[in-house]
Design an enzyme around this catalytic site. Structure first.
Site, PDB file in Angstrom:
ATOM      1  N   SER B 190      33.708 -21.147  39.996  1.00 13.23           N
ATOM      2  CA  SER B 190      33.027 -19.861  39.900  1.00 13.23           C
ATOM      3  C   SER B 190      33.161 -19.318  38.475  1.00 13.23           C
ATOM      4  O   SER B 190      32.873 -20.040  37.521  1.00 13.23           O
ATOM      5  CB  SER B 190      33.605 -18.897  40.939  1.00 13.23           C
ATOM      6  OG  SER B 190      32.832 -17.719  41.022  1.00 13.23           O
ATOM      7  N   ASP B 358      26.031 -22.918  48.768  1.00 12.89           N
ATOM      8  CA  ASP B 358      26.391 -21.860  47.809  1.00 12.89           C
ATOM      9  C   ASP B 358      25.111 -21.224  47.284  1.00 12.89           C
ATOM     10  O   ASP B 358      24.292 -21.887  46.659  1.00 12.89           O
ATOM     11  CB  ASP B 358      27.187 -22.484  46.658  1.00 12.89           C
ATOM     12  CG  ASP B 358      27.714 -21.447  45.679  1.00 12.89           C
ATOM     13  OD1 ASP B 358      27.303 -20.268  45.741  1.00 12.89           O
ATOM     14  OD2 ASP B 358      28.548 -21.817  44.833  1.00 12.89           O
ATOM     15  N   HIS B 391      29.690 -20.138  48.633  1.00 19.60           N
ATOM     16  CA  HIS B 391      30.397 -20.119  47.355  1.00 19.60           C
ATOM     17  C   HIS B 391      31.908 -20.281  47.555  1.00 19.60           C
ATOM     18  O   HIS B 391      32.598 -20.868  46.731  1.00 19.60           O
ATOM     19  CB  HIS B 391      30.088 -18.802  46.638  1.00 19.60           C
ATOM     20  CG  HIS B 391      30.625 -18.736  45.243  1.00 19.60           C
ATOM     21  ND1 HIS B 391      30.232 -19.617  44.264  1.00 19.60           N
ATOM     22  CD2 HIS B 391      31.542 -17.923  44.673  1.00 19.60           C
ATOM     23  CE1 HIS B 391      30.870 -19.319  43.133  1.00 19.60           C
ATOM     24  NE2 HIS B 391      31.668 -18.307  43.358  1.00 19.60           N
TER      25      HIS B 391
END
Lengths: 413, 413
Positions: B190, B358, B391
């Site tokens: 991320s 995601d 995610h």
């Protein structure tokens, strides 16, 4: 910027416009004949605002009911003759006797589906008698949380009963009052599509064609989640005061945040990218200012949407309508949890349309309904319209939706 | 409920745990040697909190830098020896001299990537010297908006300079101070993956392997849009007071709404469906109560996430880190807008992994980076891991991510 705003508009004197319209208001519940909601509570005073376009045929067989979506109203086509500009200081105020809805926002705009409804248009008012009414709990003329509770003389606020799918039952009462038995068609998109489905389930004998756009038999978990955040924002705005804010400052920040969030869910990722990308709001700048003010065009768009929405919508109504969205579950209502059982009730010809990039009411969700109808060995027409406009597509893809409606409504058989 | 919480935990005395750890703190900027940020402003006092696990080899060639994500910290593995329970009334307070970060939340949990880091684990601390530091602008020991501005003696608040990708430059200073020249690997997911990419671009000569998980060369328009709503919620919370809230009530409702929203973007639609569906929070009920209290399990989950987050995170830090997310654009920084030009700088072996569901840092976004590297005729390993965890998958799919890291780090060549 917004495709809709660049659309050509039919002026009131255009042959394709229904022209100037005056909304009707009708009292459908009285102390003698209250309206009992699904949750068990009753309202002893219910006024419904509605509009009609075209003429009812002598055989009364050409009526089409249009169902509006979350923030919509009865003003689906033409130009509202009573629309006046809001005063500069105009905040949302409770309706006096249900007769002073805030609708300055209508001043310069034709009805929300004017592109579809009018003489020669897909929903052709030279053939059909078209009705659209504002839903119970909304803030556009039909009784809702901002209306005065006759028992207290004060606005209901959160003492208004929770609405689930009482909308359709109230619409049926309206049709009764207008002397309309059967509907040639019921048509709606999004929350309006949910109502069109409910019509086909609740009153199968009264509906010949049901046209369900961008809707599903129930909201997805993700949809419930987004609604939860919206509700949190509104109800934790210090101005909310448990829904009793009408005589003071309104929970504008909470409602604006909820609306900004909603707008993200109405657009698709690819649509946002195409429309805004990472463009700066001030295109003359080579670099951003690197701060916390609005910099990107998409931020400015969302802020604007939040700002204009709080001028035209009531936060309590927003809460009630979101909750109705959450709670609606066609399978639970009509099939004991089994959607196939539920849709066995349907006798209408059904058309279901989804939009490829819609991620609020996804093609998958719409297809659940289609699959269920197929399994009852009944015909159903289904199309997934390729579009980058996300959930908004049902309003934006006027050509494709128009030709779909035109074709489906053509056969008067 | 949460897959992560049901994961087996390595107790401090387990042979697979790095055991008890004491965070280090180091002053990397002083009035004599200030740290100048990309936006041009300087900080005359920067303290960085970091942790290390394993031992640096005599050849100093076994260092791995771990970069944390938005709400993470330096405590990536093992058990924090200084962690203490927060007092019941404990609100977020400014750090005194940068040495009293709020971290009661660590009490009962090992580091955030303990599943990956430890003796015999994928990032094997019996072979590697692992470093993780808290990013500039955060609220976990490294200088940020809650730190005292030495010039005023008061917390910076929004007078703290905007951080873009100064994180990596500060990490480089930390490595210098620790006597580490080259990194065997830099790894992050991320926002941490964004830092790993920036490392490969900014210090190509110092990075042998760059492992970039669930990240992209820039945030999507939709991501910028979600951040805009989060920022709106925080900055319009009446307790925000332009960022000067430290001595009074904090903007908890705004921060909670922002976090609730973020959690929707961390999970996938299918994951939300599988985890919660339309289950009621109180499973003993057959029907909902039909009101505005929490009814659905997914609402309860989000509310809980909001509630615990405001106890552990600073709203100003959240704003700064979101803005850094918005502004980062690898192509603009290193290629004049051309990503292929930018990635020509990379000499590290790169591994890029996306996760199929995601939708915050989508497989498409990750693949932009992969395609760009391919077009420079350099090898890049890419995998899209099939997962329903959205995610969050980079933290949740421990087996798949673990085997990927293990394989990539194996060859010490």
């Amino acid at each position: 910027m917004n495709k809709r705003s660049s659309k050509p508009v039919d002026e009131p004197d255009s042959p394709n416009s229904v022209g100037w319209v005056t909304p009707g208001r009708i009292r459908l519940a009285t102390p003698e004949k209250p309206f009992t909601l699904e949750v068990g509570e009753s309202l002893s005073d219910v006024v419904v605002e509605y509009e009609t376009y075209g003429e009812l045929s002598p055989a009364r067989d050409n009526a089409i009911l249009i169902c509006h979506a979350l923030s919509g109203d009865a003003h689906a086509a033409g130009w509202d003759v009573s629309a006046t500009r809001r005063t500069a200081s105009g905040r949302f105020r409770p309706m006096k006797d249900g007769y002073t809805p805030p609708r300055g926002y209508r001043t310069k705009k034709p009805g929300w589906w004017d592109s579809m409804i009018g003489p020669g248009k897909p929903i052709d008012t030279s053939r059909f008698f078209v009705i659209c009414s504002n839903v119970l709990g909304s803030c556009y003329g039909t009784t809702g949380p901002a209306s005065l509770n006759p028992e207290t003389g004060r606005p209901y606020g959160l003492t208004f009963p929770v609405v689930v799918e009482d909308w359709v039952r109230l619409q049926a009462l309206l049709l009764d009052a207008l002397g309309i038995g059967d509907l040639y068609a019921v048509i709606g998109g999004s929350l309006g599509g949910q109502q069109a489905l409910e019509w086909a389930l609740a009153y199968p004998e009264r509906v010949r064609k049901a046209i369900i756009l961008a809707a599903a038999p129930r909201l997805s978990t993700q949809g419930v989640a987004f609604n939860a955040v919206a509700r949190y924002s509104i109800m934790n705005d210090p101005n909310f005061r448990d829904g009793h804010y009408y005589s003071d400052a309104n929970p504008d920040h909470g409602l604006a945040a909820a609306r900004m969030l909603a707008h993200i869910t109405y657009l698709s990722e690819e649509g946002l990218d195409a429309k805004f990308g990472r463009r700066l709001q001030d295109e003359s700048k080579e670099n951003p200012d690197f701060g916390f003010e609005i910099e990107f065009a998409v931020e400015s768009y969302l802020n604007h949407q939040g700002k204009v929405f709080v001028e035209r919508f009531d936060a309590n109504s927003y809460l009630y309508i979101l909750r109705a969205m959450d709670y609606y579950d066609a399978a639970a209502r009509w099939g004991g949890g089994d959607l196939v059982e539920a849709v066995r009730r349907i006798t209408a010809e059904t058309l279901v349309a989804s939009f490829s990039s819609d991620w609020l009411y996804t093609p998958d969700g719409c297809q659940e309904l289609v699959h269920a109808i197929c399994r009852t060995a009944k015909p159903v027409t289904y199309i997934d319209i390729l579009s980058q406009y996300g959930h908004d597509a049902f309003l934006v893809e006027t050509e494709r939706v128009g030709s779909l409606l035109r074709g489906t409504l053509k056969a008067r058989g």
